[in-house]
Design an enzyme around this catalytic site. Structure first.
Site, PDB file in Angstrom:
ATOM      1  N   ASP A  96      59.444  32.217  -6.498  1.00 16.50           N
ATOM      2  CA  ASP A  96      60.046  32.355  -5.172  1.00 16.50           C
ATOM      3  C   ASP A  96      59.237  31.760  -4.025  1.00 16.50           C
ATOM      4  O   ASP A  96      59.430  32.119  -2.876  1.00 16.50           O
ATOM      5  CB  ASP A  96      60.272  33.840  -4.893  1.00 16.50           C
ATOM      6  CG  ASP A  96      58.998  34.658  -5.112  1.00 16.50           C
ATOM      7  OD1 ASP A  96      57.908  34.062  -5.044  1.00 16.50           O
ATOM      8  OD2 ASP A  96      59.097  35.871  -5.336  1.00 16.50           O
ATOM      9  N   GLU A 118      61.229  32.746 -14.217  1.00 16.53           N
ATOM     10  CA  GLU A 118      61.195  34.014 -13.451  1.00 16.53           C
ATOM     11  C   GLU A 118      62.402  34.101 -12.509  1.00 16.53           C
ATOM     12  O   GLU A 118      62.285  34.331 -11.298  1.00 16.53           O
ATOM     13  CB  GLU A 118      59.877  34.208 -12.685  1.00 16.53           C
ATOM     14  CG  GLU A 118      59.607  35.670 -12.342  1.00 16.53           C
ATOM     15  CD  GLU A 118      58.292  35.907 -11.629  1.00 16.53           C
ATOM     16  OE1 GLU A 118      58.217  35.760 -10.401  1.00 16.53           O
ATOM     17  OE2 GLU A 118      57.304  36.246 -12.327  1.00 16.53           O
ATOM     18  N   GLU A 132      60.327  35.067   0.463  1.00 12.09           N
ATOM     19  CA  GLU A 132      60.533  34.905  -0.981  1.00 12.09           C
ATOM     20  C   GLU A 132      61.924  35.313  -1.448  1.00 12.09           C
ATOM     21  O   GLU A 132      62.491  34.681  -2.340  1.00 12.09           O
ATOM     22  CB  GLU A 132      59.458  35.678  -1.756  1.00 12.09           C
ATOM     23  CG  GLU A 132      58.060  35.095  -1.659  1.00 12.09           C
ATOM     24  CD  GLU A 132      57.309  35.470  -0.393  1.00 12.09           C
ATOM     25  OE1 GLU A 132      57.834  36.277   0.422  1.00 12.09           O
ATOM     26  OE2 GLU A 132      56.190  34.960  -0.182  1.00 12.09           O
ATOM     27  N   HIS A 207      48.271  40.758   0.901  1.00 14.63           N
ATOM     28  CA  HIS A 207      48.331  39.449   1.545  1.00 14.63           C
ATOM     29  C   HIS A 207      49.695  39.061   2.091  1.00 14.63           C
ATOM     30  O   HIS A 207      49.835  38.040   2.766  1.00 14.63           O
ATOM     31  CB  HIS A 207      47.920  38.358   0.549  1.00 14.63           C
ATOM     32  CG  HIS A 207      48.966  38.121  -0.516  1.00 14.63           C
ATOM     33  ND1 HIS A 207      50.008  37.247  -0.325  1.00 14.63           N
ATOM     34  CD2 HIS A 207      49.144  38.669  -1.727  1.00 14.63           C
ATOM     35  CE1 HIS A 207      50.770  37.254  -1.416  1.00 14.63           C
ATOM     36  NE2 HIS A 207      50.281  38.121  -2.273  1.00 14.63           N
ATOM     37  N   ARG A 209      53.158  38.058   3.805  1.00 15.42           N
ATOM     38  CA  ARG A 209      53.473  37.698   5.192  1.00 15.42           C
ATOM     39  C   ARG A 209      54.098  38.861   5.955  1.00 15.42           C
ATOM     40  O   ARG A 209      53.793  39.082   7.128  1.00 15.42           O
ATOM     41  CB  ARG A 209      54.462  36.522   5.217  1.00 15.42           C
ATOM     42  CG  ARG A 209      53.786  35.188   5.208  1.00 15.42           C
ATOM     43  CD  ARG A 209      54.767  34.058   4.992  1.00 15.42           C
ATOM     44  NE  ARG A 209      54.043  32.904   4.477  1.00 15.42           N
ATOM     45  CZ  ARG A 209      53.605  31.916   5.234  1.00 15.42           C
ATOM     46  NH1 ARG A 209      53.836  31.900   6.519  1.00 15.42           N
ATOM     47  NH2 ARG A 209      52.929  30.916   4.704  1.00 15.42           N
ATOM     48  N   HIS A 240      42.447  37.450   0.159  1.00 12.57           N
ATOM     49  CA  HIS A 240      43.203  36.185   0.207  1.00 12.57           C
ATOM     50  C   HIS A 240      42.628  35.263   1.292  1.00 12.57           C
ATOM     51  O   HIS A 240      42.106  35.735   2.302  1.00 12.57           O
ATOM     52  CB  HIS A 240      44.658  36.541   0.521  1.00 12.57           C
ATOM     53  CG  HIS A 240      45.652  35.445   0.335  1.00 12.57           C
ATOM     54  ND1 HIS A 240      45.727  34.341   1.149  1.00 12.57           N
ATOM     55  CD2 HIS A 240      46.641  35.285  -0.576  1.00 12.57           C
ATOM     56  CE1 HIS A 240      46.722  33.554   0.751  1.00 12.57           C
ATOM     57  NE2 HIS A 240      47.286  34.103  -0.304  1.00 12.57           N
TER      58      HIS A 240
HETATM   59  C1  UD1 Z   1      52.221  32.032  -0.684  1.00 10.97           C
HETATM   60  C2  UD1 Z   1      53.673  32.332  -1.079  1.00 10.97           C
HETATM   61  C3  UD1 Z   1      53.793  33.758  -1.569  1.00 10.97           C
HETATM   62  C4  UD1 Z   1      52.778  34.087  -2.643  1.00 10.97           C
HETATM   63  C5  UD1 Z   1      51.388  33.697  -2.164  1.00 10.97           C
HETATM   64  C6  UD1 Z   1      50.414  33.908  -3.286  1.00 10.97           C
HETATM   65  C7  UD1 Z   1      55.323  31.142   0.286  1.00 10.97           C
HETATM   66  C8  UD1 Z   1      56.123  31.160   1.526  1.00 10.97           C
HETATM   67  N1  UD1 Z   1      54.534  32.191   0.102  1.00 10.97           N
HETATM   68  O1  UD1 Z   1      51.933  32.866   0.429  1.00 10.97           O
HETATM   69  O2  UD1 Z   1      55.097  33.950  -2.102  1.00 10.97           O
HETATM   70  O3  UD1 Z   1      52.813  35.471  -2.881  1.00 10.97           O
HETATM   71  O4  UD1 Z   1      51.384  32.318  -1.785  1.00 10.97           O
HETATM   72  O5  UD1 Z   1      49.126  34.041  -2.838  1.00 10.97           O
HETATM   73  O6  UD1 Z   1      55.417  30.225  -0.477  1.00 10.97           O
HETATM   74  N2  UD1 Z   1      44.771  29.220   2.125  1.00 10.97           N
HETATM   75  C9  UD1 Z   1      43.600  28.532   1.959  1.00 10.97           C
HETATM   76  N3  UD1 Z   1      43.228  28.160   0.690  1.00 10.97           N
HETATM   77  C10 UD1 Z   1      43.961  28.456  -0.402  1.00 10.97           C
HETATM   78  C11 UD1 Z   1      45.160  29.162  -0.230  1.00 10.97           C
HETATM   79  C12 UD1 Z   1      45.558  29.540   1.038  1.00 10.97           C
HETATM   80  O7  UD1 Z   1      42.905  28.250   2.915  1.00 10.97           O
HETATM   81  O8  UD1 Z   1      43.555  28.105  -1.512  1.00 10.97           O
HETATM   82  C13 UD1 Z   1      45.178  29.623   3.490  1.00 10.97           C
HETATM   83  C14 UD1 Z   1      45.752  28.465   4.307  1.00 10.97           C
HETATM   84  O9  UD1 Z   1      45.194  28.549   5.574  1.00 10.97           O
HETATM   85  C15 UD1 Z   1      47.215  28.778   4.411  1.00 10.97           C
HETATM   86  C16 UD1 Z   1      47.244  30.289   4.297  1.00 10.97           C
HETATM   87  O10 UD1 Z   1      46.184  30.617   3.421  1.00 10.97           O
HETATM   88  O11 UD1 Z   1      47.725  28.331   5.628  1.00 10.97           O
HETATM   89  C17 UD1 Z   1      48.513  30.868   3.773  1.00 10.97           C
HETATM   90  O12 UD1 Z   1      48.931  30.194   2.584  1.00 10.97           O
HETATM   91  P1  UD1 Z   1      50.489  29.973   2.299  1.00 10.97           P
HETATM   92  O13 UD1 Z   1      50.666  29.307   0.984  1.00 10.97           O
HETATM   93  O14 UD1 Z   1      51.171  29.362   3.473  1.00 10.97           O
HETATM   94  O15 UD1 Z   1      51.072  31.442   2.231  1.00 10.97           O
HETATM   95  P2  UD1 Z   1      50.657  32.670   1.336  1.00 10.97           P
HETATM   96  O16 UD1 Z   1      50.635  33.840   2.239  1.00 10.97           O
HETATM   97  O17 UD1 Z   1      49.469  32.345   0.523  1.00 10.97           O
HETATM   98  N1  UDP Z   2      44.785  37.080  -8.515  1.00 14.25           N
HETATM   99  C1  UDP Z   2      43.579  36.455  -8.819  1.00 14.25           C
HETATM  100  N2  UDP Z   2      42.534  36.588  -7.972  1.00 14.25           N
HETATM  101  C2  UDP Z   2      42.605  37.309  -6.824  1.00 14.25           C
HETATM  102  C3  UDP Z   2      43.832  37.944  -6.517  1.00 14.25           C
HETATM  103  C4  UDP Z   2      44.904  37.801  -7.370  1.00 14.25           C
HETATM  104  O1  UDP Z   2      43.472  35.792  -9.858  1.00 14.25           O
HETATM  105  O2  UDP Z   2      41.608  37.377  -6.106  1.00 14.25           O
HETATM  106  C5  UDP Z   2      45.930  36.908  -9.414  1.00 14.25           C
HETATM  107  C6  UDP Z   2      46.590  38.174  -9.884  1.00 14.25           C
HETATM  108  O3  UDP Z   2      45.969  38.658 -11.049  1.00 14.25           O
HETATM  109  C7  UDP Z   2      48.011  37.710 -10.136  1.00 14.25           C
HETATM  110  C8  UDP Z   2      48.221  36.672  -9.060  1.00 14.25           C
HETATM  111  O4  UDP Z   2      46.928  36.230  -8.684  1.00 14.25           O
HETATM  112  O5  UDP Z   2      48.132  37.054 -11.384  1.00 14.25           O
HETATM  113  C9  UDP Z   2      48.936  37.268  -7.921  1.00 14.25           C
HETATM  114  O6  UDP Z   2      48.830  36.415  -6.841  1.00 14.25           O
HETATM  115  P1  UDP Z   2      49.207  36.839  -5.386  1.00 14.25           P
HETATM  116  O7  UDP Z   2      49.003  38.304  -5.209  1.00 14.25           O
HETATM  117  O8  UDP Z   2      48.497  35.911  -4.486  1.00 14.25           O
HETATM  118  O9  UDP Z   2      50.744  36.465  -5.306  1.00 14.25           O
HETATM  119  P2  UDP Z   2      52.081  37.239  -5.692  1.00 14.25           P
HETATM  120  O10 UDP Z   2      51.993  37.694  -7.092  1.00 14.25           O
HETATM  121  O11 UDP Z   2      52.193  38.364  -4.723  1.00 14.25           O
HETATM  122  O12 UDP Z   2      53.149  36.232  -5.464  1.00 14.25           O
END
Ligand code: UD1
Ligand code: UDP
Length: 372
Positions: A96, A118, A132, A207, A209, A240
């Site tokens: 999603d 999924e 999502e 984490h 949104r 995160h």
């Molecule tokens: C995204 C997904 C969410 C998922 C989550 C997993 C969307 C809209 N949301 O949300 O469904 O649960 O990923 O974690 O697709 N960032 C870094 N380095 C990284 C990763 C993230 O710096 O390796 C920072 C960036 O500044 C980025 C912010 O995190 O702007 C948010 O990342 P983003 O992918 O936009 O949204 P998530 O909240 O991570």
């Molecule tokens: N996870 C990880 N390291 C972390 C936090 C989460 O490997 O520090 C793994 C967790 O075990 C799961 C996945 O990341 O498999 C979940 O990711 P996240 O919570 O970011 O996204 P969501 O599942 O909510 O989409």
């Protein structure tokens, strides 16, 4: 030869798609490629390293404080090149995220069938989780093949009149454990390596949104209160990389006794840490599926869940995002041993670890190159 392009971009998608990538790679009759959007950078690369998966295409879309609009437009635009070059017969996306929704749309615009791994998860609240819930509904509409983890997910699709090419496969997250869980595991993250797991440890993440701002502040304040009330309990919170998450978490929880904050840990560390914890406190989707498999109760800090199976099985509870509700739910599990035993012995409803094999077998049986 069937040509399959697997597309993902965030940590959770990578964890759940890498087992499928590895299964595709050693399946005769299938030529597969991996395209990462790079919606996450370091959190994605951590997963690729663990599974030793190399991306054939990397769209490098991540920007600091990115919006869903910019992720969508970048992915849509940058997907054109891999689709044109590899000319896949099917594009496989997961779950999603905005990466998944935009890459499914890009494939659809090229009239390439999409397989949704999924499929069929729903909260029926279009703003939670946000965005999502809408992403997954859009992907359902765009996809030709729906790989539903559970029978409940299949029924959800049936209620929307989606009955063609719907397959119940189990969740590939369960497949991922064969690559990560070890009895004699040694943690890489120093905060975990130095931690005494023989004391009761609550492993937490938050984490989402829709939880940014006040709900995340409530979550952190609840943890401060719980740590003060229970001197025998400690918290580990890998935070995160989203700056909006880090600002709140570090300002409220930083420097507090028995609350360890660290950077995101890799999935090997995470799975093995869940296995050694007392309970999991989270707003994550994936951790609601992982904790039950590892026999740990999971308290879900959201107002609803798209994963009712674990709640029905008795291993998960949805506890909301109010401070008092979180405190009382955690306290109950810390003090009521009968409840704790019941929640930690329920069976995992998300599959048997062979979901990727099923998906690949279905793809092989279904898609003949000449007919797509
Ligand atoms: C995204 C997904 C969410 C998922 C989550 C997993 C969307 C809209 N949301 O949300 O469904 O649960 O990923 O974690 O697709 N960032 C870094 N380095 C990284 C990763 C993230 O710096 O390796 C920072 C960036 O500044 C980025 C912010 O995190 O702007 C948010 O990342 P983003 O992918 O936009 O949204 P998530 O909240 O991570
Ligand atoms: N996870 C990880 N390291 C972390 C936090 C989460 O490997 O520090 C793994 C967790 O075990 C799961 C996945 O990341 O498999 C979940 O990711 P996240 O919570 O970011 O996204 P969501 O599942 O909510 O989409």
């Amino acid at each position: 030869m069937l040509k399959a392009l697997v597309v993902f971009g965030t940590r959770p998608e990578a964890i759940k798609m890498c087992p499928l990538v590895l299964e595709l790679a050693h399946t005769e009759g299938i030529e597969s490629r991996v395209c990462v959007t790079g919606q996450h950078r370091s959190m994605l690369d951590q997963v690729l390293d663990i599974f030793k998966v190399k991306a054939d295409y990397d769209l490098e879309v991540m920007r600091p404080n990115q919006s869903v609009n910019t992720i969508t437009t970048s992915v849509l635009e940058k997907m054109e090149a891999p689709l044109a070059e590899f000319k896949p017969d099917v594009v496989l996306v997961h779950g999603d995220t905005t990466t998944s929704m935009a890459s499914a749309l890009a494939a659809f615009y090229q009239q390439i069938p999409v397989g949704h791994v999924e499929a069929g998860l729903r909260t029926y609240n279009r703003y939670s989780p946000f965005p999502e819930e809408m992403n997954r509904k859009l992907i359902t509409a765009l996809a030709t093949y729906q790989f539903a983890p559970t029978e409940g997910n299949r029924l959800a699709l049936e209620r929307e009149s989606i009955t063609e090419h719907v397959y119940v496969t189990g969740n590939t997250v369960i497949d991922s454990f064969q690559y990560t869980i070890q009895n004699d595991y040694r943690f890489k993250e120093p905060a975990l390596a130095g931690h005494d797991f023989s004391t009761r440890t609550i492993l937490m993440t938050a984490h989402r949104r829709e939880n940014l701002g006040l709900p995340l502040e409530n979550i952190c304040n609840a943890v401060v209160a719980l740590a003060a009330q229970h001197p025998d309990v400690s918290f580990i919170y890998p935070v995160h990389l989203n700056p909006a998450v880090r600002e709140t978490v570090f300002s409220i929880l930083g420097g507090k006794e028995r609350i360890t904050l660290c950077d995101p840990i890799d999935v090997e560390d995470m799975h093995n840490a869940i296995g050694r914890s007392y309970l999991v406190l989270t707003d994550s989707g994936g951790m609601q599926e992982e904790a039950p498999h590892l026999g740990k109760p999971v308290l879900v800090m959201r107002t609803e869940t798209e994963r009712p199976e674990a709640v029905e099985a008795g291993t998960a509870r949805v506890i909301g995002v109010e401070k008092d509700g979180i405190i009382s739910a955690v306290q109950e599990l810390l003090t009521n041993q009968a409840l704790y035993q019941k929640m930690s012995t329920a069976t995992n409803p998300y599959g048997d670890g062979h979901a990727s094999e099923r998906i690949v077998a279905i793809l092989k049986g279904l898609i003949k190159k000449d007919s797509v």
